[in-house]
Design an enzyme around this catalytic site. Structure first.
Site, mmCIF file in Angstrom:
data_model
loop_
_atom_site.group_PDB
_atom_site.id
_atom_site.type_symbol
_atom_site.label_atom_id
_atom_site.label_comp_id
_atom_site.label_asym_id
_atom_site.label_seq_id
_atom_site.Cartn_x
_atom_site.Cartn_y
_atom_site.Cartn_z
ATOM 1 C CB SER A 224 76.204 23.333 33.068
ATOM 2 O OG SER A 224 76.385 24.534 32.709
ATOM 3 C CB THR B 54 80.644 25.206 37.339
ATOM 4 O OG1 THR B 54 80.292 23.929 37.987
ATOM 5 C CG2 THR B 54 80.482 26.222 38.424
ATOM 6 C CB THR C 206 77.593 23.842 39.286
ATOM 7 O OG1 THR C 206 77.537 22.982 38.304
ATOM 8 C CG2 THR C 206 77.668 23.339 40.642
ATOM 9 N NE ARG D 227 80.225 15.235 41.948
ATOM 10 C CZ ARG D 227 80.431 16.398 41.224
ATOM 11 N NH1 ARG D 227 79.525 17.159 41.011
ATOM 12 N NH2 ARG D 227 81.851 16.723 40.968
ATOM 13 C CB THR E 221 84.674 25.049 35.557
ATOM 14 O OG1 THR E 221 83.765 24.496 34.946
ATOM 15 C CG2 THR E 221 85.721 25.767 34.463
ATOM 16 N N GLY E 222 84.932 22.141 36.051
ATOM 17 C CA GLY E 222 85.393 20.750 35.472
ATOM 18 C C GLY E 222 85.235 19.791 36.781
HETATM 19 N N1 ASP Z 1 82.956 21.591 39.073
HETATM 20 C C1 ASP Z 1 81.461 21.049 38.836
HETATM 21 C C2 ASP Z 1 81.200 19.805 39.610
HETATM 22 O O1 ASP Z 1 82.239 19.015 39.813
HETATM 23 C C3 ASP Z 1 81.097 20.791 37.512
HETATM 24 C C4 ASP Z 1 81.435 21.927 36.393
HETATM 25 O O2 ASP Z 1 82.297 22.755 36.345
HETATM 26 O O3 ASP Z 1 80.524 21.966 35.447
HETATM 27 O O4 ASP Z 1 80.146 19.796 40.094
#
Ligand code: ASP
Length: 328
Positions: A81, A183, A201, A211, A234-235
Site C-alpha cells: 500500500s 497509508t 501511499t 486519482r 488513513t482509509g
Molecule cells: N488514504 C489513502 C488514499 O485514499 C488510502 C490509504 O490510507 O491506504 O489514497
C-alpha cells in the site's frame, strides 16, 4: 429525521459546528507520553518507527527521522500500500502520493508520481528546493530525475499477480478494506516539543487512473501546526478530503480538544455527514505538543505503532461502529 441521524446531530452539538470541547466517553483513554515520541499508522509503522528513532538518535533532527522512517515502508516490496510493491491503479500503473511537513509549517508534496521508490524524499526536496508545495505526475517525475532520483519499475511480481486476479472481475467499486489500503502516516515530537510529520501511499488499489487521494494534500491526509500538534489520516481519502480531516483535528486541538477527542469528533462528523460511512474505513492519529496522543477510526481494525524511549509497541485504535465487519 431518522433516529440515528438525530442522535448523530446531538453528538455533534446540534449543528455539527465546532463547539467547546466536550467530555467524551473515551476521554479517560486520553494518553500522554514523555518526549521524544514517534507514532505511525498500521503494522508497517513499527519497523518504520524504529528507523525513525535511530535516525533521531544520530541526527537529533525529527524531520530527517520521519523521512527516513517512512522510507522503510516505501522501500519494502511486501508492503502493498506504499511505494515499491504498492498495488496499481485499474490500468496497472503504480502511482504514488506523499507529503511532508516541518516544524516551521513548511510543506512539500508529490502526487500521481510514477517510477520513484521513495516519493517522501522527493516531497522533501519540493519543500526545500522549490517555491511550490506540490508537484504532480510528469512534472514531479522530471523534478525527481533532475535531482538524482532513480527511475525504477515499481510494479512487483506479487502486485502484478494481484492486479491480474482483480482484472478477472474488475470490480471498480473502491471497496476500502484491509486488502487495498494502508497509508503510512508518521508523527514525530522531539524532546523540545517540536514536530515533524510525513505521509506516503500508493493510494487505493484499483483506483481510477489519475486519482489522487488525501495523503499528499496538506490538511487532508496530513497536517501540522507546531504551536498545537499534528494529525494524519488513513482509509478512504475522498471521505477525508471532504472534511479537511487533519486540519480540522489540529484546529480542534488548538481550541482545547485532546488528540483523542479531536479524532473522535472528526469521525463523528464523517458519520453524520457522509451517508455511506458504514461502508468504508477511515482512521485518524493525532498528537499535541505536550505528548498527548489519540486515534479513532470508523471501524475496528485500525492499528498504530508507538515508539518512545521506554516503549515500542502496536496499539489498537478505538472505533465508532459497533457492528464488526469482516473486511475491516
Ligand atoms: N488514504 C489513502 C488514499 O485514499 C488510502 C490509504 O490510507 O491506504 O489514497
Amino acid at each position: 429525521m431518522k433516529r440515528k441521524t438525530f442522535l448523530q446531530r446531538i453528538a455533534l452539538g446540534g449543528t455539527g459546528m465546532l463547539l467547546a470541547p466536550k467530555l467524551m466517553a473515551t476521554d479517560s483513554f486520553q494518553t500522554v507520553s514523555r518526549k521524544p515520541l514517534i507514532l505511525s499508522t498500521w503494522d508497517h509503522g513499527f519497523v518504520s518507527n524504529e528507523q525513525a528513532w535511530n535516525t533521531l538518535m544520530t541526527t537529533n533532527n525529527m524531520l530527517d527521522a520521519v523521512e527516513q522512517g517512512v522510507r522503510v515502508a516505501e522501500s519494502d516490496p511486501k508492503v502493498s500500500s506504499v511505494g515499491y510493491g504498492g498495488l496499481p491503479d485499474r490500468d496497472g500503473n503504480v502511482t504514488l502520493d506523499a507529503c511532508i511537513m516541518d516544524s516551521n509549517g513548511n510543506a512539500g508534496a508529490v502526487s500521481y508520481l510514477q517510477y520513484i521508490k521513495n516519493p517522501i524524499s522527493v516531497a522533501r526536496q519540493v519543500m526545500e528546493k522549490t517555491p511550490h508545495i506540490m508537484l504532480s505526475g510528469e512534472g514531479a517525475l522530471q523534478f525527481a530525475l533532475n535531482n538524482g532520483f532513480k527511475k525504477e519499475d515499481l510494479l512487483t511480481p506479487e502486485a502484478l499477480k494481484r492486479w491480474e486476479k482483480w482484472r478477472e472481475t474488475s470490480d471498480y467499486k473502491p471497496v476500502i478494506n484491509i486488502e487495498n489500503h494502508d497509508t503510512i502516516g508518521m508523527l514525530g515530537l522531539d524532546e523540545n516539543g517540536n514536530l515533524a510529520a510525513a505521509c506516503t501511499t500508493s493510494g487505493l488499489a484499483w483506483k481510477m487512473h489519475g486519482r489522487v487521494g488525501d495523503s499528499p494534500i496538506v490538511g487532508a491526509g496530513l497536517y501540522l501546526d507546531n504551536e498545537v500538534g499534528a494529525a494524519t489520516a488513513t482509509g478512504k481519502g475522498e471521505a477525508v478530503i471532504k472534511e479537511a480531516g487533519t486540519a480540522i483535528i489540529v484546529e480542534m486541538m488548538r481550541h482545547g480538544y485532546t488528540p483523542q477527542q479531536a479524532c473522535e469528533e472528526m469521525v463523528q462528523r464523517i458519520v453524520a455527514k457522509q451517508k455511506d460511512a458504514e461502508d468504508f474505513q477511515v482512521g485518524f492519529l493525532a498528537i499535541n505538543k505536550e505528548g498527548q496522543y489519540g486515534a479513532y477510526a470508523l471501524h475496528k481494525g485500525f492499528r498504530y505503532a508507538y515508539h518512545s524511549e521506554a516503549v515500542k509497541e502496536m496499539k489498537d485504535s478505538r472505533h465508532h461502529f459497533a457492528d464488526v465487519k469482516d473486511t475491516y
